[in-house]
Design a protein around this motif. Structure first.
Motif, mmCIF file in Angstrom:
data_model
loop_
_atom_site.group_PDB
_atom_site.id
_atom_site.type_symbol
_atom_site.label_atom_id
_atom_site.label_comp_id
_atom_site.label_asym_id
_atom_site.label_seq_id
_atom_site.Cartn_x
_atom_site.Cartn_y
_atom_site.Cartn_z
ATOM 1 N N UNK A 141 0.719 -1.340 0.087
ATOM 2 C CA UNK A 141 0.174 0.205 0.590
ATOM 3 C C UNK A 141 1.442 0.926 0.653
ATOM 4 N N UNK A 142 -0.029 2.042 -0.407
ATOM 5 C CA UNK A 142 0.991 3.425 -0.514
ATOM 6 C C UNK A 142 0.796 3.987 1.416
ATOM 7 N N UNK A 143 0.247 3.658 2.695
ATOM 8 C CA UNK A 143 0.010 4.770 4.038
ATOM 9 C C UNK A 143 1.094 5.656 4.401
ATOM 10 N N UNK A 187 6.948 -5.355 6.851
ATOM 11 C CA UNK A 187 8.162 -5.000 6.117
ATOM 12 C C UNK A 187 7.672 -3.442 5.714
ATOM 13 N N UNK A 188 8.124 -1.971 6.425
ATOM 14 C CA UNK A 188 8.276 -0.737 5.445
ATOM 15 C C UNK A 188 8.492 -0.396 4.525
ATOM 16 N N UNK A 195 4.128 -3.509 3.426
ATOM 17 C CA UNK A 195 4.208 -4.485 3.207
ATOM 18 C C UNK A 195 4.340 -5.239 3.281
ATOM 19 N N UNK A 196 2.959 -6.399 3.324
ATOM 20 C CA UNK A 196 2.681 -7.942 3.305
ATOM 21 C C UNK A 196 3.116 -9.309 2.668
#
Length: 204
Positions: A141-143, A187-188, A195-196
């Motif tokens: 995602x872009x969160x 992880x980032x 990201x999962x």
């Protein structure tokens, strides 16, 4: 209990079909289509959860990963549209072995989290790579990303940063993946977002 729940679900499907037949507006037709799909999913989940005599391995079978992401995309449309999000799932058609219903719950849990933390108009990306004996799935995602506390405690029951969240979704997802002899971690990303990653065996 199964019968008591199946009857109202059958009535809901009947009313949806009657409304669909009486509706000409294309947008309303699309909403009704999504509502029917969701009701059918509830029916499938009810059948799954009430099959108390079925051994866990009897529910295992072959399923297509790309098709599963298509179904998740359809189920998530109201939430994606609400935040004007784009969901991309990039990967070939790939047959895996496992409990299709449970793996779908994992994907929907991870996508639900990605939607919750994505900015308006953002993008969620799903990719997978196939290896000889396993597949690696990434959901990005872009969160705002994950804090050190998130990275340490995610998947712990009742830990959640989502408003109103119970923290059970990720805990259940983790248990399902472990049951399938796979692994799940978070992880980032170096640019932005989180990201999962899921690793699942390709065959039994």
């Amino acid at each position: 209990t199964r019968h008591q729940l199946r009857t109202p679900l059958a009535l809901m499907l009947l009313y949806i079909d009657l409304l669909t037949a009486a509706t000409r507006d294309s947008r309303s037709q699309e909403w009704l289509k999504n509502l029917r799909h969701t009701t059918e999913e509830m029916h499938t989940s009810l059948n799954y959860l009430t099959e108390v005599d079925a051994a866990p391995d009897q529910r295992f079978g072959s399923y297509d990963l790309h098709q599963l992401f298509e179904q998740c995309n359809q189920a998530m449309q109201p939430w994606l549209q609400e935040k004007q999000l784009r969901l991309g799932y990039d990967g070939p058609s790939l047959e895996l072995w496992g409990d299709r219903w449970e793996i779908k719950q994992v994907l929907q849990n991870l996508l639900s989290n990605a939607i919750a933390f994505s900015p308006i108009g953002g993008r969620i990306t799903c990719e997978w790579q196939s290896f000889q004996t396993e597949v690696l799935i990434r959901i990005r995602d872009e969160g705002p990303g994950l804090s050190p506390e998130d990275l340490r405690l995610w998947g712990t029951p009742f830990y959640s940063r989502r408003p109103g969240g119970t923290g059970l979704g990720l805990a259940i997802a983790k248990q399902i993946v472990l049951k399938h002899k796979g692994s799940l971690w978070a992880e980032n990303l170096s640019e932005r977002g989180a990201q999962f990653c899921i690793v699942l065996p390709r065959t039994a």
